[in-house]
Design an enzyme around this catalytic site. Structure first.
Site, PDB file in Angstrom:
ATOM      1  N   GLN A   1       0.923  -1.178   0.129  1.00  0.00           N
ATOM      2  CA  GLN A   1       0.015  -0.138   0.598  1.00  0.00           C
ATOM      3  C   GLN A   1       0.450   1.210   0.263  1.00  0.00           C
ATOM      4  O   GLN A   1       0.772   2.258  -1.023  1.00  0.00           O
ATOM      5  CB  GLN A   1      -0.745  -0.261   0.941  1.00  0.00           C
TER       6      GLN A   1
ATOM      7  N   HIS B   1       2.526   3.214  -3.323  1.00  0.00           N
ATOM      8  CA  HIS B   1       1.482   3.617  -4.530  1.00  0.00           C
ATOM      9  C   HIS B   1       2.505   5.333  -4.431  1.00  0.00           C
ATOM     10  O   HIS B   1       1.613   6.113  -4.958  1.00  0.00           O
ATOM     11  CB  HIS B   1      -0.004   3.840  -3.614  1.00  0.00           C
TER      12      HIS B   1
ATOM     13  N   GLU C   1      -9.426   2.427   3.461  1.00  0.00           N
ATOM     14  CA  GLU C   1     -10.196   1.366   1.797  1.00  0.00           C
ATOM     15  C   GLU C   1     -10.261  -0.103   2.255  1.00  0.00           C
ATOM     16  O   GLU C   1     -10.870  -0.387   1.549  1.00  0.00           O
ATOM     17  CB  GLU C   1      -9.636   1.904   1.576  1.00  0.00           C
ATOM     18  N   HIS C   2      -8.952  -0.206   2.409  1.00  0.00           N
ATOM     19  CA  HIS C   2      -8.778  -1.669   2.385  1.00  0.00           C
ATOM     20  C   HIS C   2      -9.242  -2.072   4.083  1.00  0.00           C
ATOM     21  O   HIS C   2      -7.807  -1.743   4.321  1.00  0.00           O
ATOM     22  CB  HIS C   2      -7.796  -1.946   1.434  1.00  0.00           C
TER      23      HIS C   2
ATOM     24  N   ASP D   1      -6.815  -5.966  -5.951  1.00  0.00           N
ATOM     25  CA  ASP D   1      -6.112  -4.779  -6.489  1.00  0.00           C
ATOM     26  C   ASP D   1      -6.261  -5.181  -8.140  1.00  0.00           C
ATOM     27  O   ASP D   1      -7.145  -4.390  -9.661  1.00  0.00           O
ATOM     28  CB  ASP D   1      -4.997  -4.365  -7.139  1.00  0.00           C
TER      29      ASP D   1
ATOM     30  N   HIS E   1     -53.327  20.744  -5.878  1.00  0.00           N
ATOM     31  CA  HIS E   1     -52.764  19.067  -5.621  1.00  0.00           C
ATOM     32  C   HIS E   1     -54.080  18.047  -5.061  1.00  0.00           C
ATOM     33  O   HIS E   1     -53.995  16.961  -5.867  1.00  0.00           O
ATOM     34  CB  HIS E   1     -51.450  18.004  -4.490  1.00  0.00           C
TER      35      HIS E   1
END
Lengths: 430, 430
Positions: free
Chosen positions: A256, A259, A325-326, A359, A418
């Site tokens: 990770q 990245h 996220e993960h 991924d 209405h």
């Protein structure tokens, strides 16, 4: 990696410790608004000027030709093409399970209610250029739209200075089912997708990651078109007990970290000894021959965290606050703890489910909510490329039976017309 | 009502004819950013100051007490309370059908993939004050969250100058299942929901309509929290053939027109004679005793349109371009034409399904996509209050079988540490 014991103080200071800041860049917004305005008024001319300015590329034509795609296939390693195809097939198979169909119910004789499902007509997929040109993301952002039944999928991506697109990107686009590809990136690409130019017809929704200019442009055109979430730095949180393997955890945290300098690798563990082993193991592994070693080091040093918890209850409380996220559950009988997870983009269970499996290959989407947005949003999926329309059908008797309630409600809100829309249908009744 | 024959020219000019403009109000944004900043730094103090400034109300306490809710019930017509309860039950029953549950699949022995469903923890519902205080909207915005399993639903709404909330709003909130109510409106209420104050804990998602300040604030906090769509003026499009009743159609168009001077009532018909009958009938009906006559007149005059089409194919082409919030199919065998509808918020079938039936009673949501956003978005629903998390579990054999594909893909993207996270798990294998 900074190590903390998870206690009351850390609990209260969590947001400050994690430093997942909001970006607030007024100067970027001004630039982006100028670009959007110029693309709206000048169309293709503006796109070509901006490509020359930002990507140093003089373009005669924006559209990628079938010949360019054929050339990409002929110049790419056939083994990699097969890998991309197998990955695409897994992604397609998983996303088929997300399909929804139109349904109707009949609460009473003479009443039909329901939900009509239709695909979005036209979708735009943004793909970054340069080193962040990831064919895996082309698959992940495109295939759910294909499965949803989207008619036209328009990919935009910046060319290099020679006017070429990364060949792996072109192969992935073709394999995934992209229908049109244009050589344009940045805020100008987002403007073109939202408002259209002579060459690029406007789309209804834009997905895909990008730099701060792309993200800001997406936020600006939101409302005119739909967008996916604005992606922040990537994150992984590993929850580990004493049965976990520190070598594997360190490797996953580093995957990770490479990245982005801003990426956030987090270990949450009930075992203080494991915490120290993982920290030592990261130091050892980071000194191997990683092309992105400097990036990984910056991420681990500035945004890497280890939290030691008294028990798994605390570990899950913390993890749900982080909303990563993960999320990897490196704990014994990990699948038994699924219901402890309230907020996470993707959940990886057990020691043989590392994040790169998700991924690239397993099938679920890798476009996931970051920066804690898993508290309210979901992985990209088929549901992002369909719309629902309500269906309402009453017959005369059922409307008449409901008339008093509807008119009473309407008059109470001051909406006489209405009420009259109901009354006029029965005004000749005795 | 302006009448057009639907031809090539009208087709090309449609956006200009409809004038559904985007709002671009830089001055509003500056004011809203100031308000948000002050609420972030000063909390409750800022909320009370703004309530005094904007709603002319000095508040000691922001929170609505159980006694205030009890008083609202005792002062409200019991028949109206029963109407609200019956409507709430219909809404709840319909939305129960939108619930999703966690699923897993096993593509091979040793592989589990799936989708884990969890509700959002905390949701904020904005309810406008004054004349636009609609208890029906409280039901529509709250009940899907309750059905989704949301733990805490926080309602915010501006008080009157005496510090009171409309009693019908309080009754509807209690019936729908709101858990906390605060007396605060405008951009300051949105800021409080997004960032929290001493009294109001922050939420994960904000829904509900509001004026331009509320809408701008929602757009600004988007990303920090989720929001529903920004609602534009209300719209109805009636598609009618020669079998339709002009009295009913005129009544339904007027029911939409009375919402707002900017509301858009549209008739699309294959029958030129019906077009003229509806126009005449609107002139006749608008001169009855409607409390909102002036608003309806402005809407019909400035934003009312009649399009006469050669055939139903053209009528649906046009309708799908308009992508109306409400679509009434006043055509023979209307249910047979459902598949012709690609873009619409809600579809009302047949002559006894007028739009107010959906606004108040039938069950499907009345919070719907406006301004053409039905091309990419859906009615508010249970799906807006849940998140999905992917589930990925591989055993050792299956990860080993996938290892070459994953590492090849990772190396092709320059992400060495991704590849190593797989390789380290098998590095001791022969």
């Amino acid at each position: 990696m900074k190590k903390y014991t998870y206690n009351t103080e850390v609990r209260q200071q969590l947001d400050i410790i994690l430093k997942r800041s909001e970006s607030d860049q007024q100067d970027v917004r001004t630039t982006v608004l100028d670009i959007i305005d110029r693309v709206k008024s000048e169309g293709d001319r503006a796109l070509k000027d901006y490509e020359e300015k930002f990507d140093h590329c003089k373009l005669d034509s924006l559209k990628v030709t079938p010949e360019e795609i054929d050339r990409a296939f002929s110049e790419t390693d056939p083994a990699l093409i097969e890998t991309i195809k197998r990955s695409a097939e897994n992604i397609r198979n998983f996303h088929e399970h997300q399909k929804e169909t139109t349904w109707t119910i009949h609460p009473k004789d003479g009443i039909t209610l329901g939900q009509h499902i239709t695909p979005i007509d036209r979708v735009g997929v943004y793909v970054p250029g340069g080193k962040a040109a990831y064919p895996s993301t082309v698959l992940m952002d495109t295939i759910p739209a294909v499965v949803a039944g989207v008619d036209t999928i328009v990919m935009v991506t910046p060319p290099d200075a020679s006017g070429n697109i990364n060949q792996n990107i072109l192969c992935a686009a073709k394999i995934a089912g992209v229908t049109e590809i244009y050589k344009v990136g940045g805020a100008q690409a987002i403007a073109a997708l939202a408002y259209g130019t002579e060459t690029i017809a406007p789309v209804n929704k834009i997905v895909g990651p990008g730099n701060i200019f792309v993200a800001t442009a997406k936020k600006e055109v939101f409302g005119k078109v739909a967008i996916d979430m604005i992606a922040g730095p990537s994150e992984v949180c590993v929850v580990a007990d004493s049965t976990a393997n520190p070598v594997y955890i360190a490797a996953d945290l580093l995957s990770q970290a490479e990245h982005d300098e801003m990426a956030m690798p987090v270990l949450v563990t009930t075992d203080d000894k494991l915490a120290d082993q993982v920290i030592a193991e990261i130091d050892r592994q980071i000194d191997t021959d990683l092309r992105r070693k400097a990036i990984a080091k910056a991420s681990v040093t500035d945004h890497g965290f280890v939290f030691v918890c008294d028990n798994l209850d605390d570990a899950f409380e913390l993890t749900n606050q982080i909303a990563p996220e993960h999320l990897e559950l490196a704990i014994d009988n990990s699948e038994k703890y699924l219901d402890c997870v309230r907020n996470a983009g993707a959940i990886f269970l057990g020691m043989y489910s590392p994040e790169p499996l998700g991924d690239y290959y397993a099938g679920p989407n890798h476009t996931l909510p970051t920066s804690g947005t898993a508290k309210f949003s979901s992985p990209l999926g088929v549901y992002d490329f369909i719309k629902r329309s309500s269906i309402i059908q009453y017959d005369r008797d059922n409307l008449k039976a409901a008339a008093d309630d509807i008119t009473a409600f309407a008059y109470s809100e001051g909406l006489d017309a209405h009420a009259k829309s109901i009354e006029r249908r029965f005004s000749n009744d005795a």
